[in-house]
Write an enzyme that holds these catalytic residues in place. Sequence first.
Site, PDB file in Angstrom:
ATOM      1  N   LYS A  84      -4.849  -6.929   4.122  1.00  0.00           N
ATOM      2  CA  LYS A  84      -6.311  -6.834   4.022  1.00  0.00           C
ATOM      3  C   LYS A  84      -6.730  -6.225   2.678  1.00  0.00           C
ATOM      4  CE  LYS A  84      -6.432  -4.532   7.962  1.00  0.00           C
ATOM      5  NZ  LYS A  84      -5.018  -4.695   8.373  1.00  0.00           N
ATOM      6  N   THR A  85      -6.101  -5.097   2.319  1.00  0.00           N
ATOM      7  CA  THR A  85      -6.430  -4.463   1.039  1.00  0.00           C
ATOM      8  C   THR A  85      -6.085  -5.418  -0.101  1.00  0.00           C
ATOM      9  OG1 THR A  85      -5.736  -2.396   2.058  1.00  0.00           O
ATOM     10  CG2 THR A  85      -6.087  -2.358  -0.321  1.00  0.00           C
ATOM     11  N   ASP A 129     -11.765   0.714   3.863  1.00  0.00           N
ATOM     12  CA  ASP A 129     -10.716   0.562   4.859  1.00  0.00           C
ATOM     13  C   ASP A 129     -11.101   1.346   6.113  1.00  0.00           C
ATOM     14  OD1 ASP A 129      -8.354  -0.389   5.814  1.00  0.00           O
ATOM     15  OD2 ASP A 129      -7.073   1.001   4.721  1.00  0.00           O
ATOM     16  N   THR A 178      -8.423  -2.314  11.843  1.00  0.00           N
ATOM     17  CA  THR A 178      -7.396  -2.754  12.786  1.00  0.00           C
ATOM     18  C   THR A 178      -8.015  -2.880  14.168  1.00  0.00           C
ATOM     19  OG1 THR A 178      -6.851  -0.424  13.050  1.00  0.00           O
ATOM     20  CG2 THR A 178      -5.446  -1.689  11.582  1.00  0.00           C
ATOM     21  N   ARG A 237       4.136  -5.688   4.784  1.00  0.00           N
ATOM     22  CA  ARG A 237       4.445  -4.312   4.347  1.00  0.00           C
ATOM     23  C   ARG A 237       5.801  -3.878   4.905  1.00  0.00           C
ATOM     24  NH1 ARG A 237       0.068  -0.929   5.611  1.00  0.00           N
ATOM     25  NH2 ARG A 237      -0.714  -1.245   3.494  1.00  0.00           N
TER      26      ARG A 237
HETATM   27  P1  ADP Z   1      -3.336  -3.872   4.931  1.00  0.00           P
HETATM   28  O1  ADP Z   1      -4.480  -3.510   4.024  1.00  0.00           O
HETATM   29  O2  ADP Z   1      -3.660  -5.003   5.852  1.00  0.00           O
HETATM   30  O3  ADP Z   1      -2.774  -2.682   5.677  1.00  0.00           O
HETATM   31  P2  ADP Z   1      -1.947  -4.433   2.439  1.00  0.00           P
HETATM   32  O4  ADP Z   1      -2.912  -5.348   1.809  1.00  0.00           O
HETATM   33  O5  ADP Z   1      -1.930  -3.025   1.936  1.00  0.00           O
HETATM   34  O6  ADP Z   1      -2.130  -4.425   4.035  1.00  0.00           O
HETATM   35  O7  ADP Z   1      -0.494  -5.122   2.290  1.00  0.00           O
HETATM   36  C1  ADP Z   1       0.707  -4.381   2.382  1.00  0.00           C
HETATM   37  C2  ADP Z   1       1.722  -4.868   1.376  1.00  0.00           C
HETATM   38  O8  ADP Z   1       2.211  -6.125   1.821  1.00  0.00           O
HETATM   39  C3  ADP Z   1       1.151  -5.103  -0.023  1.00  0.00           C
HETATM   40  O9  ADP Z   1       1.522  -4.105  -0.910  1.00  0.00           O
HETATM   41  C4  ADP Z   1       1.778  -6.391  -0.508  1.00  0.00           C
HETATM   42  O10 ADP Z   1       2.869  -6.073  -1.319  1.00  0.00           O
HETATM   43  C5  ADP Z   1       2.307  -7.041   0.726  1.00  0.00           C
HETATM   44  N1  ADP Z   1       1.529  -8.235   1.092  1.00  0.00           N
HETATM   45  C6  ADP Z   1       0.505  -8.299   1.975  1.00  0.00           C
HETATM   46  N2  ADP Z   1       0.063  -9.552   2.106  1.00  0.00           N
HETATM   47  C7  ADP Z   1       0.817 -10.306   1.295  1.00  0.00           C
HETATM   48  C8  ADP Z   1       0.844 -11.716   1.003  1.00  0.00           C
HETATM   49  N3  ADP Z   1       0.027 -12.560   1.615  1.00  0.00           N
HETATM   50  N4  ADP Z   1       1.736 -12.160   0.098  1.00  0.00           N
HETATM   51  C9  ADP Z   1       2.598 -11.299  -0.486  1.00  0.00           C
HETATM   52  N5  ADP Z   1       2.644  -9.962  -0.244  1.00  0.00           N
HETATM   53  C10 ADP Z   1       1.758  -9.476   0.635  1.00  0.00           C
END
Ligand code: ADP
Length: 351
Positions: A84-85, A129, A178, A237
Amino acid sequence: MAILSSGDSNQGPSSSRAKSRVVDGALTQEEKSSSEDGLRPQRLDEYIGQAELKQILNIAVKAAIERGEALDHVLLYGPPGLGKTTMALVLAEELGVKCRVTSAPALERPRDIVGLLVNLQPRELLFIDEIHRLTRVAEELLYPALEDRRLDINVGKGSTARMRSLRLNPFTLVGATTKAGSLSSPLRDRFGLIQRLEFYGLDDLQKIVQRASGFMGLVLTNDASNEIARRCRGTPRIANRLLRRVRDVSIVRGKNTVIDEHLVDEALSLHSVDRIGLDASDRRFLKLLLESYNGGPVGLETIAAALGDDPNTIESVVEPFLLQLGFIQRTSRGRVVTNLGRSHLGWPDKK
Ligand code: ADP
C-alpha cells in the site's frame, strides 16, 4: 521524488507480542531503519502483480495528468506488507509530485493535520497509513478539506472565538488501512477510488524475490526463489524478510555464490517457518484447538487466555492467514479447525 516522512508508522496491534515473528506482515525496526526503501518499486511498470489495481490507477493517473488536476482521493486496504505504501509512492512518481508520508497515530493533535494540509503544494499526495485510527477531530478537519479543499479552523477563545476558513491547494489523499470495516462511513464516502490489495500468487512472489535478490547482490536458483515464494504467506514484505534471513545463513556458511533450495530450507527451518509459511505461533494456535478442545469451536477470549496473548493480536496477526488457507473457520460459537488444518498437523478428519 522526495518522500517527506512525519511521525511513526505501522504501529498496529501486531507490533506488541508478535514483533519477533519472521512471518508477520507488519514493518519491523530493521526494515524501518534500513533497506526497505531501496527495494520498493518506483514506477507502475516495476510494481509486480495486482494487475487490476494497477490498471485502474494507471487510467486514473493518466486522466488526472490530462486534465491537469489532482488525482481523486484513493483508499487502499488489505493486510500489512502487500504494497500500500509502495503504491502511494509509485502514484506520486507517476504524477511527478511529492508524497508526504504519515500515519494516523502521528496526527493526534489538530495542529498536526492542519500543518500538513496547509503546506501541501498543488496536486501533491498526502499518504496517511492506518487511517482507521484517526481521531474524531482529525477526521472532521479532513471532511471539508477532501470535499471542498477548505480547512475550517477555530481561532480565538471564549466570546471572541470564531471559525476561519482557509483555501487549500488541490491535493490527493491516499489512505491505507488493514481494517476497512473500521473506517467511518463519512470518511470512506469521500474517497473516489477504493481498492483492495490481494495476496500475491506464486509467480508474482517469485518475481519479487528475484528482483529483491538482485538488489541484495544474491544469486538464487529458480527452486530457491520458488521455495521462498511458497513460504512467505503471499506477502512481499515477508518474502523480502525471508530472503534476508537466507542471506544471513548463506554468509555464515560461506556459500554466498549461488543459493539453492536446500539453503533456503535450512534458513527458514531455523526460524520455524514450515513449507507453507506457518510458524511456531500458528502451530501453537492450531495445536491448542486440536489437543485441548478437539478442534473447537472455542471462543477468541479463551484461546487468548490459554496462549497468554491478547485477543487483538490473535485476531489481526495469527488468524487472517489461517483463515485464508482454509485451516480455520470463524463461527458464531467460536473458532474451529477445518479438516484441511487438521491434516496439515497430521490429525485425522473430523467425522
Ligand atoms: P504496506 O504499506 O501494504 O504494509 P509496503 O508498501 O510497505 O506494504 O510493502 C512492503 C515491501 O514489500 C516494500 O518495501 C517492497 O519492497 C515490497 N513490495 C510491496 N509490493 C510490491 C510489489 N508489487 N512489487 C515488488 N515489491 C513489492
